[in-house]
Enzyme design. Structure first.
Site, PDB file in Angstrom:
ATOM      1  N   CYS A   8      58.993  40.951 -48.228  1.00 63.72           N
ATOM      2  CA  CYS A   8      57.844  40.909 -49.141  1.00 63.72           C
ATOM      3  C   CYS A   8      58.374  41.103 -50.559  1.00 63.72           C
ATOM      4  O   CYS A   8      59.580  41.049 -50.787  1.00 63.72           O
ATOM      5  CB  CYS A   8      56.771  41.929 -48.755  1.00 63.72           C
ATOM      6  SG  CYS A   8      57.198  43.662 -49.018  1.00 63.72           S
ATOM      7  N   ASN A  11      59.301  45.526 -50.845  1.00 65.49           N
ATOM      8  CA  ASN A  11      59.795  46.201 -49.647  1.00 65.49           C
ATOM      9  C   ASN A  11      59.318  47.646 -49.540  1.00 65.49           C
ATOM     10  O   ASN A  11      60.042  48.522 -49.101  1.00 65.49           O
ATOM     11  CB  ASN A  11      61.323  46.114 -49.568  1.00 65.49           C
ATOM     12  CG  ASN A  11      61.909  46.501 -48.215  1.00 65.49           C
ATOM     13  OD1 ASN A  11      62.962  47.100 -48.154  1.00 65.49           O
ATOM     14  ND2 ASN A  11      61.245  46.158 -47.136  1.00 65.49           N
ATOM     15  N   CYS A  13      55.536  48.004 -48.861  1.00 64.51           N
ATOM     16  CA  CYS A  13      54.233  47.934 -48.170  1.00 64.51           C
ATOM     17  C   CYS A  13      54.282  47.018 -46.949  1.00 64.51           C
ATOM     18  O   CYS A  13      54.345  47.481 -45.820  1.00 64.51           O
ATOM     19  CB  CYS A  13      53.128  47.456 -49.127  1.00 64.51           C
ATOM     20  SG  CYS A  13      52.712  48.641 -50.422  1.00 64.51           S
ATOM     21  N   ARG A  14      54.234  45.713 -47.182  1.00 61.63           N
ATOM     22  CA  ARG A  14      54.069  44.768 -46.074  1.00 61.63           C
ATOM     23  C   ARG A  14      55.285  44.652 -45.177  1.00 61.63           C
ATOM     24  O   ARG A  14      55.176  44.751 -43.947  1.00 61.63           O
ATOM     25  CB  ARG A  14      53.689  43.386 -46.623  1.00 61.63           C
ATOM     26  CG  ARG A  14      52.365  43.374 -47.346  1.00 61.63           C
ATOM     27  CD  ARG A  14      52.103  42.049 -48.012  1.00 61.63           C
ATOM     28  NE  ARG A  14      53.018  41.879 -49.142  1.00 61.63           N
ATOM     29  CZ  ARG A  14      53.115  40.758 -49.869  1.00 61.63           C
ATOM     30  NH1 ARG A  14      52.359  39.707 -49.557  1.00 61.63           N
ATOM     31  NH2 ARG A  14      53.936  40.684 -50.879  1.00 61.63           N
ATOM     32  N   SER A  15      56.456  44.412 -45.752  1.00 61.82           N
ATOM     33  CA  SER A  15      57.632  44.200 -44.896  1.00 61.82           C
ATOM     34  C   SER A  15      58.058  45.462 -44.153  1.00 61.82           C
ATOM     35  O   SER A  15      58.413  45.371 -42.973  1.00 61.82           O
ATOM     36  CB  SER A  15      58.792  43.564 -45.672  1.00 61.82           C
ATOM     37  OG  SER A  15      59.181  44.338 -46.771  1.00 61.82           O
ATOM     38  N   ASP A 125      48.995  41.569 -50.365  1.00 63.11           N
ATOM     39  CA  ASP A 125      49.755  42.752 -50.744  1.00 63.11           C
ATOM     40  C   ASP A 125      48.805  43.931 -50.959  1.00 63.11           C
ATOM     41  O   ASP A 125      48.058  43.966 -51.934  1.00 63.11           O
ATOM     42  CB  ASP A 125      50.535  42.481 -52.022  1.00 63.11           C
ATOM     43  CG  ASP A 125      51.542  43.571 -52.345  1.00 63.11           C
ATOM     44  OD1 ASP A 125      51.430  44.681 -51.779  1.00 63.11           O
ATOM     45  OD2 ASP A 125      52.433  43.309 -53.168  1.00 63.11           O
TER      46      ASP A 125
END
Length: 160
Positions: A8, A11, A13-15, A125
């Site tokens: 993401c 690095n 939140c999402r990933s 995000d």
């Protein structure tokens, strides 16, 4: 060893949410001996930091460990070191395409490409939207479908 990298923007939140969820998923399926899983960000703003506190809260709520996870920035070598590089949105894909020098070894796709619902195009995000529940639901659906595809690609059965 099947190597999966989630990507993401930063690095945090999402990933890392996808990395933590996928780690738990393969553990539950007794497949951890077949996988190496990591996550990275396109930018370097958060290198060395743990996942964002709201990401950690969501993972805690779900009983998912993020122990030892720290943000890192992706590099061109990752596109050859990993078998699957899984991005969260189109901007990540564009950035990955600019990063690669040659045709990478890795399959480079968005996580939502694995979800059967064509109306879902990307994982928003939550750092900007605040929608950590929505992000988690998309990560969960995408990771479940990704694992099914990987199992087909590599003739893996749970418990092997």
């Amino acid at each position: 060893m099947i190597k999966v990298l989630f990507v993401c923007l930063g690095n945090i939140c999402r990933s890392p949410m996808a990395e933590a969820y996928f780690r738990q998923l393969i553990h539950k399926k007794n497949l951890e001996n077949h996988f190496e899983i990591d996550s990275a960000g396109m930018g370097d703003w958060h290198v060395g930091k743990p996942p964002y506190h709201k990401t950690r809260e969501k993972l805690d709520e779900q009983g998912i460990s993020y122990q030892g996870m720290k943000a890192r920035q992706i590099n061109a070598r990752d596109l050859d070191a990993f078998d699957y590089v899984i991005a969260m949105d189109d901007q990540n894909i564009d950035d990955l395409n600019r990063l690669r020098i040659e045709v990478p070894k890795a399959i480079v796709k968005k996580l939502t490409d694995y979800i059967a619902d064509d109306s879902i195009d990307y994982v928003p995000d939550p750092y900007h939207t605040g929608a950590f529940d929505e992000t988690y639901q998309l990560v969960e659906a995408g990771c479940l479908a990704l694992l099914e595809q990987i199992k087909k690609d590599h003739q893996l059965e749970s418990g092997q």
